[in-house]
Write a protein that holds these residues in place. Structure first.
Motif, PDB file in Angstrom:
ATOM      1  N   LYS A  40       4.325  -5.498   7.110  1.00  0.00           N
ATOM      2  CA  LYS A  40       5.538  -4.671   7.176  1.00  0.00           C
ATOM      3  C   LYS A  40       5.347  -3.305   6.513  1.00  0.00           C
ATOM      4  O   LYS A  40       6.213  -2.444   6.604  1.00  0.00           O
ATOM      5  CB  LYS A  40       6.703  -5.378   6.461  1.00  0.00           C
ATOM      6  CG  LYS A  40       7.243  -6.574   7.204  1.00  0.00           C
ATOM      7  CD  LYS A  40       8.402  -7.208   6.455  1.00  0.00           C
ATOM      8  CE  LYS A  40       8.935  -8.406   7.224  1.00  0.00           C
ATOM      9  NZ  LYS A  40       9.927  -9.164   6.457  1.00  0.00           N
ATOM     10  N   THR A  41       4.235  -3.135   5.795  1.00  0.00           N
ATOM     11  CA  THR A  41       4.066  -1.965   4.933  1.00  0.00           C
ATOM     12  C   THR A  41       3.199  -0.904   5.601  1.00  0.00           C
ATOM     13  O   THR A  41       2.010  -1.128   5.844  1.00  0.00           O
ATOM     14  CB  THR A  41       3.431  -2.376   3.585  1.00  0.00           C
ATOM     15  OG1 THR A  41       4.162  -3.481   3.040  1.00  0.00           O
ATOM     16  CG2 THR A  41       3.459  -1.221   2.607  1.00  0.00           C
ATOM     17  N   LYS A  42       3.792   0.252   5.862  1.00  0.00           N
ATOM     18  CA  LYS A  42       3.063   1.351   6.502  1.00  0.00           C
ATOM     19  C   LYS A  42       2.395   2.263   5.467  1.00  0.00           C
ATOM     20  O   LYS A  42       1.331   2.814   5.710  1.00  0.00           O
ATOM     21  CB  LYS A  42       4.017   2.155   7.374  1.00  0.00           C
ATOM     22  CG  LYS A  42       3.322   3.134   8.302  1.00  0.00           C
ATOM     23  CD  LYS A  42       4.280   3.719   9.312  1.00  0.00           C
ATOM     24  CE  LYS A  42       3.551   4.608  10.323  1.00  0.00           C
ATOM     25  NZ  LYS A  42       2.648   3.845  11.196  1.00  0.00           N
ATOM     26  N   ALA A  43       3.035   2.412   4.313  1.00  0.00           N
ATOM     27  CA  ALA A  43       2.492   3.259   3.249  1.00  0.00           C
ATOM     28  C   ALA A  43       3.206   2.935   1.944  1.00  0.00           C
ATOM     29  O   ALA A  43       4.301   2.363   1.944  1.00  0.00           O
ATOM     30  CB  ALA A  43       2.656   4.741   3.585  1.00  0.00           C
ATOM     31  N   VAL A  44       2.574   3.314   0.830  1.00  0.00           N
ATOM     32  CA  VAL A  44       3.146   3.067  -0.494  1.00  0.00           C
ATOM     33  C   VAL A  44       3.039   4.328  -1.340  1.00  0.00           C
ATOM     34  O   VAL A  44       1.960   4.933  -1.427  1.00  0.00           O
ATOM     35  CB  VAL A  44       2.408   1.923  -1.242  1.00  0.00           C
ATOM     36  CG1 VAL A  44       3.056   1.656  -2.596  1.00  0.00           C
ATOM     37  CG2 VAL A  44       2.380   0.651  -0.406  1.00  0.00           C
ATOM     38  N   ILE A  45       4.164   4.706  -1.956  1.00  0.00           N
ATOM     39  CA  ILE A  45       4.141   5.725  -3.004  1.00  0.00           C
ATOM     40  C   ILE A  45       4.553   5.020  -4.290  1.00  0.00           C
ATOM     41  O   ILE A  45       5.678   4.530  -4.402  1.00  0.00           O
ATOM     42  CB  ILE A  45       5.070   6.908  -2.698  1.00  0.00           C
ATOM     43  CG1 ILE A  45       4.641   7.601  -1.403  1.00  0.00           C
ATOM     44  CG2 ILE A  45       5.068   7.907  -3.867  1.00  0.00           C
ATOM     45  CD1 ILE A  45       5.561   8.715  -0.944  1.00  0.00           C
ATOM     46  N   CYS A  46       3.615   4.926  -5.204  1.00  0.00           N
ATOM     47  CA  CYS A  46       3.868   4.282  -6.500  1.00  0.00           C
ATOM     48  C   CYS A  46       3.934   5.379  -7.555  1.00  0.00           C
ATOM     49  O   CYS A  46       2.966   6.098  -7.777  1.00  0.00           O
ATOM     50  CB  CYS A  46       2.740   3.298  -6.816  1.00  0.00           C
ATOM     51  SG  CYS A  46       2.849   2.570  -8.458  1.00  0.00           S
TER      52      CYS A  46
END
Length: 259
Positions: free
Chosen positions: A120-126
């Motif tokens: 489900k995850t296209k990208a992550v900004i942490c």
């Protein structure tokens, strides 16, 4: 955006959801340990405009306008539980593709979510997330707890969280200041995170060192980059909002438009 309460597995969560951009992913905002939807201010809408992506902002259980926590007691894997609840919320809203933007505890929950639900995850900004406990983190929480006891911080927080403030602060401080939590570590999960990652951190973050950044980007399976901002502390999106907005939009647009 208009807000509403949604029932997820018997838990009543306050959400603000805008899905006017068809065939575009949804940026999901995950707040910090004392945060909520309202405290993001206009940052989500601005990032939505800059990327033409949908947005979901919500209050975790015990925060903001969501229902209270049943207890202040937390297990060491409480952020993993939050990632599972987020997944159920996404199913409820029929969101199939997300871009995660998480700050502090929210950043950690974003990393866990990307590791547990890569499809489900296209990208992550942490932003200023943690993957293990450091002495500086414990000191930061301890200092914040002292401020809670000696300043007007409780009154300021009540404006956003109402009568849930004491429970919320106790839940956060007791687990992070406990001996048993010193062993908490999610590094082994990171290899399952396959989406592109942008890790944002202030150089002067009072809750974590740059070790959090380096060890995260070296262990995820997807492409990873860091954005370290000089002379900035734990909340870059509030301290230098335009800088964080610009970098985040550039990162998201690069990924979304490369399809």
């Amino acid at each position: 955006m208009e807000g509403r309460i949604i029932d997820v597995n018997g838990k009543k969560l306050y959400i603000e959801y805008s899905n006017s951009f068809k065939n575009k992913p949804t940026i999901v905002f995950l707040h910090d340990s004392l945060g909520c939807t309202q405290l993001w201010r206009d940052f989500p809408e601005k990032l939505s405009e800059a990327t033409q992506c949908n947005i979901l902002v919500y209050d975790r259980l015990g925060y903001g306008k969501s229902s209270p926590m049943p207890t202040y007691e937390r297990d060491n894997d409480y952020m993993e539980t939050e990632a599972d609840l987020l997944n159920d919320l996404l199913d409820e809203l029929e969101i199939k593709e997300m871009i995660l933007f998480g700050h502090s505890d929210g950043g950690t929950i974003a990393l866990i979510s990307a590791s547990k639900y890569p499809e489900k995850t296209k990208a992550v900004i942490c932003e200023a997330g943690h993957i293990f406990v450091e002495d500086v983190t414990v000191k930061g929480v301890s200092d914040a707890f002292e401020a809670y006891k000696t300043t007007s911080l409780p009154e300021r927080l009540q404006k956003y969280h109402g009568d849930k403030v004491d429970m919320m602060v106790k839940a956060w401080t007791e687990i992070w200041l406990s001996d048993r939590f010193r062993s908490w570590n999610i590094e082994s999960m990171l290899k399952n995170s396959k989406a592109p990652l942008l890790f944002i951190q202030g150089e002067n973050d009072e809750y974590g060192t740059l070790n959090q950044v380096e060890k995260t980007i070296s262990q995820v399976s997807g492409s990873a980059e860091k954005f370290i901002i000089p002379n900035v502390g734990h909340t870059p999106h509030k301290e230098v909002p335009e800088v964080v907005l610009g970098k985040s939009a550039e990162f998201i647009n690069r990924i979304v438009n490369s399809q």
